[in-house]
Design a protein around this motif. Structure first.
Motif, mmCIF file in Angstrom:
data_model
loop_
_atom_site.group_PDB
_atom_site.id
_atom_site.type_symbol
_atom_site.label_atom_id
_atom_site.label_comp_id
_atom_site.label_asym_id
_atom_site.label_seq_id
_atom_site.Cartn_x
_atom_site.Cartn_y
_atom_site.Cartn_z
ATOM 1 N N ILE A 1 0.838 -1.205 0.000
ATOM 2 C CA ILE A 1 0.000 0.000 0.000
ATOM 3 C C ILE A 1 0.872 1.254 0.000
ATOM 4 O O ILE A 1 0.640 2.204 -0.748
ATOM 5 C CB ILE A 1 -0.926 0.007 1.239
ATOM 6 C CG1 ILE A 1 -1.929 -1.136 1.148
ATOM 7 C CG2 ILE A 1 -1.644 1.345 1.369
ATOM 8 C CD1 ILE A 1 -2.769 -1.316 2.393
ATOM 9 N N MET A 2 1.920 1.224 0.838
ATOM 10 C CA MET A 2 2.767 2.421 0.938
ATOM 11 C C MET A 2 3.530 2.645 -0.350
ATOM 12 O O MET A 2 3.687 3.780 -0.800
ATOM 13 C CB MET A 2 3.721 2.274 2.118
ATOM 14 C CG MET A 2 2.937 2.083 3.400
ATOM 15 S SD MET A 2 3.483 3.110 4.727
ATOM 16 C CE MET A 2 5.092 2.588 4.849
ATOM 17 N N GLU A 3 4.015 1.553 -0.944
ATOM 18 C CA GLU A 3 4.729 1.679 -2.210
ATOM 19 C C GLU A 3 3.831 2.309 -3.269
ATOM 20 O O GLU A 3 4.278 3.135 -4.054
ATOM 21 C CB GLU A 3 5.174 0.297 -2.709
ATOM 22 C CG GLU A 3 6.613 -0.027 -2.460
ATOM 23 C CD GLU A 3 7.585 1.040 -2.923
ATOM 24 O OE1 GLU A 3 7.936 1.889 -2.074
ATOM 25 O OE2 GLU A 3 8.009 1.041 -4.090
ATOM 26 N N GLU A 4 2.568 1.915 -3.259
ATOM 27 C CA GLU A 4 1.666 2.402 -4.293
ATOM 28 C C GLU A 4 1.581 3.926 -4.286
ATOM 29 O O GLU A 4 1.548 4.553 -5.334
ATOM 30 C CB GLU A 4 0.280 1.792 -4.111
ATOM 31 C CG GLU A 4 -0.639 2.103 -5.260
ATOM 32 C CD GLU A 4 -2.013 1.492 -5.059
ATOM 33 O OE1 GLU A 4 -2.361 0.577 -5.813
ATOM 34 O OE2 GLU A 4 -2.723 1.912 -4.121
ATOM 35 N N PHE A 5 1.564 4.543 -3.088
ATOM 36 C CA PHE A 5 1.471 6.010 -3.151
ATOM 37 C C PHE A 5 2.827 6.704 -3.021
ATOM 38 O O PHE A 5 2.981 7.831 -3.446
ATOM 39 C CB PHE A 5 0.411 6.569 -2.181
ATOM 40 C CG PHE A 5 0.825 6.666 -0.753
ATOM 41 C CD1 PHE A 5 0.558 5.650 0.133
ATOM 42 C CD2 PHE A 5 1.457 7.819 -0.284
ATOM 43 C CE1 PHE A 5 0.919 5.748 1.468
ATOM 44 C CE2 PHE A 5 1.819 7.927 1.043
ATOM 45 C CZ PHE A 5 1.559 6.885 1.918
ATOM 46 N N LEU A 6 3.822 6.000 -2.461
ATOM 47 C CA LEU A 6 5.134 6.655 -2.341
ATOM 48 C C LEU A 6 5.966 6.575 -3.625
ATOM 49 O O LEU A 6 6.779 7.463 -3.885
ATOM 50 C CB LEU A 6 5.918 6.065 -1.171
ATOM 51 C CG LEU A 6 5.394 6.469 0.214
ATOM 52 C CD1 LEU A 6 6.118 5.696 1.317
ATOM 53 C CD2 LEU A 6 5.551 7.981 0.447
#
Ligand code: TRP
Length: 370
Positions: free
Chosen positions: A301-306
């Motif tokens: 999830i974090m990779e998707e927005f970062l």
């Protein structure tokens, strides 16, 4: 009346996920809403110097870091004015006049200033061993912040809860100024982040706040590898030893972050075993869901927005002179606006002597009559 935003950050370090959920995300949304006539985003280097007098190089180095973080999150110099506080000297002049409208006793009651004086070891209490004392500039920064806000006639100030006393102080100064000198300054409203988890994202170690000095931050500029490492070392539930053990989601940082970031779409995409976070939490509580699975989900999830933020940052990093040019132009625009307000303030205070035909005529008449 025009709708105007002013907000900013002290450049004392790179911005992290706490800044993103607490303020940056909201600013980008407000920017793109098209609801505001003007948006000013300030890199508060002069304010940062009020408690970093012994480390000006830290402030100097971090101006570009904060600018890169702003741009990579989607603040767009076409839609908002990004500028450096110290390059707008009118702000100091305004603060100098506002100082006469605030008492020492009032500043001493400011809860954020009080807390910061303790945290920074400035206090001269009995218990404090090093008794550094409080720099006057630091003590008066709420007044300087009132100049920042009023110079741009801001109607809206999006900030975290810790800044509420500063906005309150600003509102008092506006009331006082307008009642003494006539309606001149605009009364600002504060807007807080909507979601309470968002106000306060804990550190990766489970401590209440993400903070550079605690070393528990996830930075917006972290690489994918660094993020994976940080997520994998996150504090979870110390009693959840075997996958089959029942687990706690309260105080479990992985779940706090999931509360802040995950949506049902993420389940469909990365963890289709569950329809939503409640189902996942239930399984964790019952036992049978391992920390590894939860962490992998959070990482995705974090990779998707970062990842897009990181990519945009890389592009700007390749052209640092252009980023400084954005800040220079922004500072020029900001300065023109602040100068206009300062003129109005000086007119209201009747200290614009050379433009004051009445004063000159009056004094001339007085001496002629002698
Ligand atoms: N005090 C804010 C911080 O600690 C920075 C800041 C300076 C600011 N002037 C401001 C924020 C005016 C909002 C409005 O990050």
């Amino acid at each position: 009346m025009e709708k105007i935003i002013l907000t900013g950050d002290r450049p004392t370090g790179k911005l992290h996920l706490g800044h993103y959920v607490g303020s940056l995300k909201r600013r980008v949304e407000l920017q793109n809403s098209g609801e505001f006539d003007k948006i000013f985003i300030m890199i508060a280097d002069a304010q940062a110097l009020t408690d970093n007098a012994d480390n000006p190089e830290k402030v100097r180095q971090n101006i570009i870091e904060v600018a890169l973080d702003y741009l990579s999150c989607g603040l767009d110099p076409e839609k908002c004015t990004i500028f450096i506080q110290s390059q707008v000297p009118e702000l100091c002049e305004l603060a100098f006049y506002y100082m006469n409208l605030v008492t020492v006793q009032r500043l001493q009651r400011n809860p954020t200033v009080k807390q910061e004086i303790q945290m920074r070891g400035f206090s001269d209490d009995e218990e404090n061993q090093n008794k550094k004392g409080t720099p006057v500039g630091f003590f008066t920064y709420p007044i300087s912040q009132a100049s920042d806000i009023t110079a741009f006639k801001a109607t809206t100030v999006p900030v975290g809860v810790d800044q509420a006393p500063m906005i309150e102080q600003t509102r008092e100064i506006v009331h006082k100024f307008n009642s003494v000198y006539g309606e001149t300054l605009v009364l600002p409203e504060m807007v807080l982040p909507e979601n309470t988890t968002c106000c306060r994202l804990p550190g990766t170690d489970g401590k209440a706040k993400m903070s550079k000095s605690l070393g528990n931050c996830i930075y917006l500029s972290d690489s994918s590898k660094e993020i994976k490492k940080k997520v994998n070392s996150m504090f979870t539930d110390p009693e959840h030893l075997q996958i089959t053990d029942p687990g706690h989601v309260e105080g479990n940082v992985v779940f706090t972050y999931l509360d802040a970031f995950c949506t049902p779409d993420h389940f469909a995409k990365f963890l289709p075993e569950y329809a939503n976070l409640d189902e996942m939490k239930d399984h964790y509580r019952r036992g049978g869901l391992g920390d590894g699975t939860c962490k992998k989900f959070l990482f995705n999830i974090m990779e998707e927005f970062l990842a897009p933020i990181r990519e945009r940052r890389k592009v700007y990093e390749q052209d640092i002179p252009q980023v400084f040019e954005i800040l220079r132009k922004g500072s020029e625009v900001a300065r023109a606006q602040a100068a206009k307000t300062l003129e109005e303030v000086k007119d209201a205070m009747k200290i614009n002597y050379f433009a004051d035909k009445d004063l000159i005529a009056e004094q001339a008449a007085k001496y002629k009559a002698k």
